[in-house]
Design a protein around this motif. Structure first.
Motif, PDB file in Angstrom:
ATOM      1  N   ALA A   1       0.831  -1.211   0.000  1.00  0.00           N
ATOM      2  CA  ALA A   1       0.000   0.000   0.000  1.00  0.00           C
ATOM      3  C   ALA A   1       0.862   1.257   0.000  1.00  0.00           C
ATOM      4  O   ALA A   1       0.549   2.235  -0.697  1.00  0.00           O
ATOM      5  CB  ALA A   1      -0.927   0.000   1.213  1.00  0.00           C
ATOM      6  N   ASP A   2       1.952   1.248   0.760  1.00  0.00           N
ATOM      7  CA  ASP A   2       2.853   2.402   0.778  1.00  0.00           C
ATOM      8  C   ASP A   2       3.481   2.638  -0.595  1.00  0.00           C
ATOM      9  O   ASP A   2       3.645   3.790  -1.014  1.00  0.00           O
ATOM     10  CB  ASP A   2       3.955   2.216   1.818  1.00  0.00           C
ATOM     11  N   ILE A   3       3.834   1.577  -1.288  1.00  0.00           N
ATOM     12  CA  ILE A   3       4.409   1.719  -2.617  1.00  0.00           C
ATOM     13  C   ILE A   3       3.396   2.338  -3.573  1.00  0.00           C
ATOM     14  O   ILE A   3       3.721   3.244  -4.352  1.00  0.00           O
ATOM     15  CB  ILE A   3       4.919   0.353  -3.135  1.00  0.00           C
ATOM     16  N   VAL A   4       2.152   1.884  -3.502  1.00  0.00           N
ATOM     17  CA  VAL A   4       1.101   2.437  -4.366  1.00  0.00           C
ATOM     18  C   VAL A   4       0.878   3.912  -4.054  1.00  0.00           C
ATOM     19  O   VAL A   4       0.776   4.752  -4.956  1.00  0.00           O
ATOM     20  CB  VAL A   4      -0.206   1.630  -4.216  1.00  0.00           C
ATOM     21  N   ILE A   5       0.816   4.267  -2.764  1.00  0.00           N
ATOM     22  CA  ILE A   5       0.598   5.663  -2.375  1.00  0.00           C
ATOM     23  C   ILE A   5       1.786   6.526  -2.803  1.00  0.00           C
ATOM     24  O   ILE A   5       1.616   7.630  -3.334  1.00  0.00           O
ATOM     25  CB  ILE A   5       0.341   5.772  -0.859  1.00  0.00           C
ATOM     26  N   ALA A   6       3.005   6.033  -2.596  1.00  0.00           N
ATOM     27  CA  ALA A   6       4.200   6.788  -2.995  1.00  0.00           C
ATOM     28  C   ALA A   6       4.252   6.975  -4.502  1.00  0.00           C
ATOM     29  O   ALA A   6       4.604   8.064  -4.990  1.00  0.00           O
ATOM     30  CB  ALA A   6       5.457   6.069  -2.500  1.00  0.00           C
ATOM     31  N   PHE A   7       3.909   5.956  -5.249  1.00  0.00           N
ATOM     32  CA  PHE A   7       3.891   6.074  -6.702  1.00  0.00           C
ATOM     33  C   PHE A   7       2.831   7.084  -7.145  1.00  0.00           C
ATOM     34  O   PHE A   7       3.076   7.898  -8.045  1.00  0.00           O
ATOM     35  CB  PHE A   7       3.633   4.714  -7.356  1.00  0.00           C
ATOM     36  N   GLY A   8       1.671   7.040  -6.507  1.00  0.00           N
ATOM     37  CA  GLY A   8       0.622   8.014  -6.815  1.00  0.00           C
ATOM     38  C   GLY A   8       1.066   9.438  -6.551  1.00  0.00           C
ATOM     39  O   GLY A   8       0.746  10.360  -7.311  1.00  0.00           O
ATOM     40  N   CYS A   9       1.812   9.633  -5.485  1.00  0.00           N
ATOM     41  CA  CYS A   9       2.357  10.973  -5.185  1.00  0.00           C
ATOM     42  C   CYS A   9       3.421  11.364  -6.204  1.00  0.00           C
ATOM     43  O   CYS A   9       3.501  12.527  -6.607  1.00  0.00           O
ATOM     44  CB  CYS A   9       2.945  11.007  -3.783  1.00  0.00           C
ATOM     45  N   ALA A  10       4.253  10.412  -6.614  1.00  0.00           N
ATOM     46  CA  ALA A  10       5.342  10.715  -7.540  1.00  0.00           C
ATOM     47  C   ALA A  10       4.826  11.141  -8.903  1.00  0.00           C
ATOM     48  O   ALA A  10       5.405  12.025  -9.533  1.00  0.00           O
ATOM     49  CB  ALA A  10       6.260   9.503  -7.684  1.00  0.00           C
ATOM     50  N   VAL A  11       3.754  10.546  -9.366  1.00  0.00           N
ATOM     51  CA  VAL A  11       3.229  10.905 -10.687  1.00  0.00           C
ATOM     52  C   VAL A  11       2.215  12.034 -10.609  1.00  0.00           C
ATOM     53  O   VAL A  11       1.690  12.464 -11.629  1.00  0.00           O
ATOM     54  CB  VAL A  11       2.603   9.680 -11.400  1.00  0.00           C
ATOM     55  N   GLY A  12       1.950  12.526  -9.418  1.00  0.00           N
ATOM     56  CA  GLY A  12       1.071  13.671  -9.258  1.00  0.00           C
ATOM     57  C   GLY A  12      -0.410  13.335  -9.188  1.00  0.00           C
ATOM     58  O   GLY A  12      -1.249  14.224  -9.247  1.00  0.00           O
ATOM     59  N   ALA A  13      -0.739  12.068  -9.057  1.00  0.00           N
ATOM     60  CA  ALA A  13      -2.146  11.676  -8.971  1.00  0.00           C
ATOM     61  C   ALA A  13      -2.721  11.928  -7.583  1.00  0.00           C
ATOM     62  O   ALA A  13      -3.929  12.047  -7.425  1.00  0.00           O
ATOM     63  CB  ALA A  13      -2.294  10.198  -9.335  1.00  0.00           C
ATOM     64  N   ILE A  14      -1.850  11.994  -6.583  1.00  0.00           N
ATOM     65  CA  ILE A  14      -2.280  12.194  -5.194  1.00  0.00           C
ATOM     66  C   ILE A  14      -1.515  13.392  -4.637  1.00  0.00           C
ATOM     67  O   ILE A  14      -0.286  13.460  -4.755  1.00  0.00           O
ATOM     68  CB  ILE A  14      -1.981  10.942  -4.346  1.00  0.00           C
ATOM     69  N   ASP A  15      -2.230  14.334  -4.020  1.00  0.00           N
ATOM     70  CA  ASP A  15      -1.533  15.455  -3.375  1.00  0.00           C
ATOM     71  C   ASP A  15      -1.204  15.080  -1.925  1.00  0.00           C
ATOM     72  O   ASP A  15      -1.516  13.990  -1.464  1.00  0.00           O
ATOM     73  CB  ASP A  15      -2.375  16.739  -3.449  1.00  0.00           C
ATOM     74  N   GLY A  16      -0.569  15.995  -1.208  1.00  0.00           N
ATOM     75  CA  GLY A  16      -0.066  15.713   0.129  1.00  0.00           C
ATOM     76  C   GLY A  16      -1.138  15.349   1.136  1.00  0.00           C
ATOM     77  O   GLY A  16      -1.005  14.371   1.878  1.00  0.00           O
ATOM     78  N   SER A  17      -2.213  16.131   1.199  1.00  0.00           N
ATOM     79  CA  SER A  17      -3.241  15.829   2.196  1.00  0.00           C
ATOM     80  C   SER A  17      -3.975  14.535   1.850  1.00  0.00           C
ATOM     81  O   SER A  17      -4.334  13.765   2.736  1.00  0.00           O
ATOM     82  CB  SER A  17      -4.224  16.988   2.316  1.00  0.00           C
ATOM     83  N   MET A  18      -4.172  14.281   0.570  1.00  0.00           N
ATOM     84  CA  MET A  18      -4.821  13.031   0.174  1.00  0.00           C
ATOM     85  C   MET A  18      -3.933  11.832   0.497  1.00  0.00           C
ATOM     86  O   MET A  18      -4.433  10.774   0.879  1.00  0.00           O
ATOM     87  CB  MET A  18      -5.147  13.071  -1.321  1.00  0.00           C
ATOM     88  N   ALA A  19      -2.624  11.999   0.342  1.00  0.00           N
ATOM     89  CA  ALA A  19      -1.699  10.921   0.710  1.00  0.00           C
ATOM     90  C   ALA A  19      -1.771  10.649   2.207  1.00  0.00           C
ATOM     91  O   ALA A  19      -1.727   9.489   2.637  1.00  0.00           O
ATOM     92  CB  ALA A  19      -0.277  11.287   0.303  1.00  0.00           C
ATOM     93  N   GLY A  20      -1.897  11.708   3.001  1.00  0.00           N
ATOM     94  CA  GLY A  20      -2.040  11.524   4.443  1.00  0.00           C
ATOM     95  C   GLY A  20      -3.303  10.761   4.791  1.00  0.00           C
ATOM     96  O   GLY A  20      -3.289   9.841   5.615  1.00  0.00           O
ATOM     97  N   TYR A  21      -4.419  11.145   4.153  1.00  0.00           N
ATOM     98  CA  TYR A  21      -5.665  10.419   4.384  1.00  0.00           C
ATOM     99  C   TYR A  21      -5.539   8.968   3.931  1.00  0.00           C
ATOM    100  O   TYR A  21      -6.070   8.056   4.577  1.00  0.00           O
ATOM    101  CB  TYR A  21      -6.834  11.094   3.665  1.00  0.00           C
ATOM    102  N   ALA A  22      -4.848   8.741   2.823  1.00  0.00           N
ATOM    103  CA  ALA A  22      -4.658   7.370   2.340  1.00  0.00           C
ATOM    104  C   ALA A  22      -3.829   6.553   3.333  1.00  0.00           C
ATOM    105  O   ALA A  22      -4.138   5.380   3.592  1.00  0.00           O
ATOM    106  CB  ALA A  22      -3.986   7.380   0.971  1.00  0.00           C
ATOM    107  N   LEU A  23      -2.802   7.171   3.905  1.00  0.00           N
ATOM    108  CA  LEU A  23      -1.958   6.446   4.861  1.00  0.00           C
ATOM    109  C   LEU A  23      -2.700   6.112   6.145  1.00  0.00           C
ATOM    110  O   LEU A  23      -2.647   4.974   6.622  1.00  0.00           O
ATOM    111  CB  LEU A  23      -0.699   7.256   5.166  1.00  0.00           C
ATOM    112  N   VAL A  24      -3.387   7.094   6.729  1.00  0.00           N
ATOM    113  CA  VAL A  24      -4.102   6.794   7.976  1.00  0.00           C
ATOM    114  C   VAL A  24      -5.297   5.874   7.709  1.00  0.00           C
ATOM    115  O   VAL A  24      -5.641   5.040   8.553  1.00  0.00           O
ATOM    116  CB  VAL A  24      -4.531   8.067   8.747  1.00  0.00           C
TER     117      VAL A  24
END
Length: 134
Positions: free
Chosen positions: A89-112
């Motif tokens: 899940a962390d790899i998917v979230i990190a990849f989403g952030c790297a390609v710009g599909a997920i912004d910072g606050s959305m990544a935080g919500y995804a992690l928690v």
């Protein structure tokens, strides 16, 4: 509360910890304000204090009881599976952030959110393993 504390109960309360983490992240990361937010925040804080106090008593009681070795081994196996799920899940979230599909606050919500989902999945896997005596 004179009943014996089981490992299943200890694992199950991790779901409440994860739910509290989601609530606190929501309180920290939101960008708007409504008057009822203060009531929600105060309720969560009071619940957290009471819950931690009760949990401290239960964990202290659990530490004095006899341990179930099979349940502990099942918990270790469950944690190994959970670690693999969280890494994926962390790899998917990190990849989403790297390609710009997920912004910072959305990544935080995804992690928690993933922590909450993982706590529930961990409890379910542990209960299945423990009931089958694997």
């Amino acid at each position: 509360m004179k009943s014996k504390v089981t490992l299943k109960e200890v694992v199950g309360t991790k779901i409440i910890y994860a739910l509290l983490l989601v609530c606190y992240y929501w309180m920290w990361a939101r960008r708007d304000w409504h008057n009822y937010y203060e009531t929600i925040q105060n309720t969560v804080v009071i619940f957290t204090i009471i819950f931690f106090a009760l949990q401290a008593i239960r964990i202290y009681k659990y530490s004095k009881e006899e341990k179930d070795e099979l349940a502990i081994q099942n918990l270790r196996r469950t944690d190994a599976v959970g670690l693999k799920i969280m890494i994926a899940a962390d790899i998917v979230i990190a990849f989403g952030c790297a390609v710009g599909a997920i912004d910072g606050s959305m990544a935080g919500y995804a992690l928690v959110g993933m922590v909450l989902v993982l706590a529930v999945v961990r409890f379910i896997i542990f209960c299945v393993m423990d009931s089958k005596g694997v």
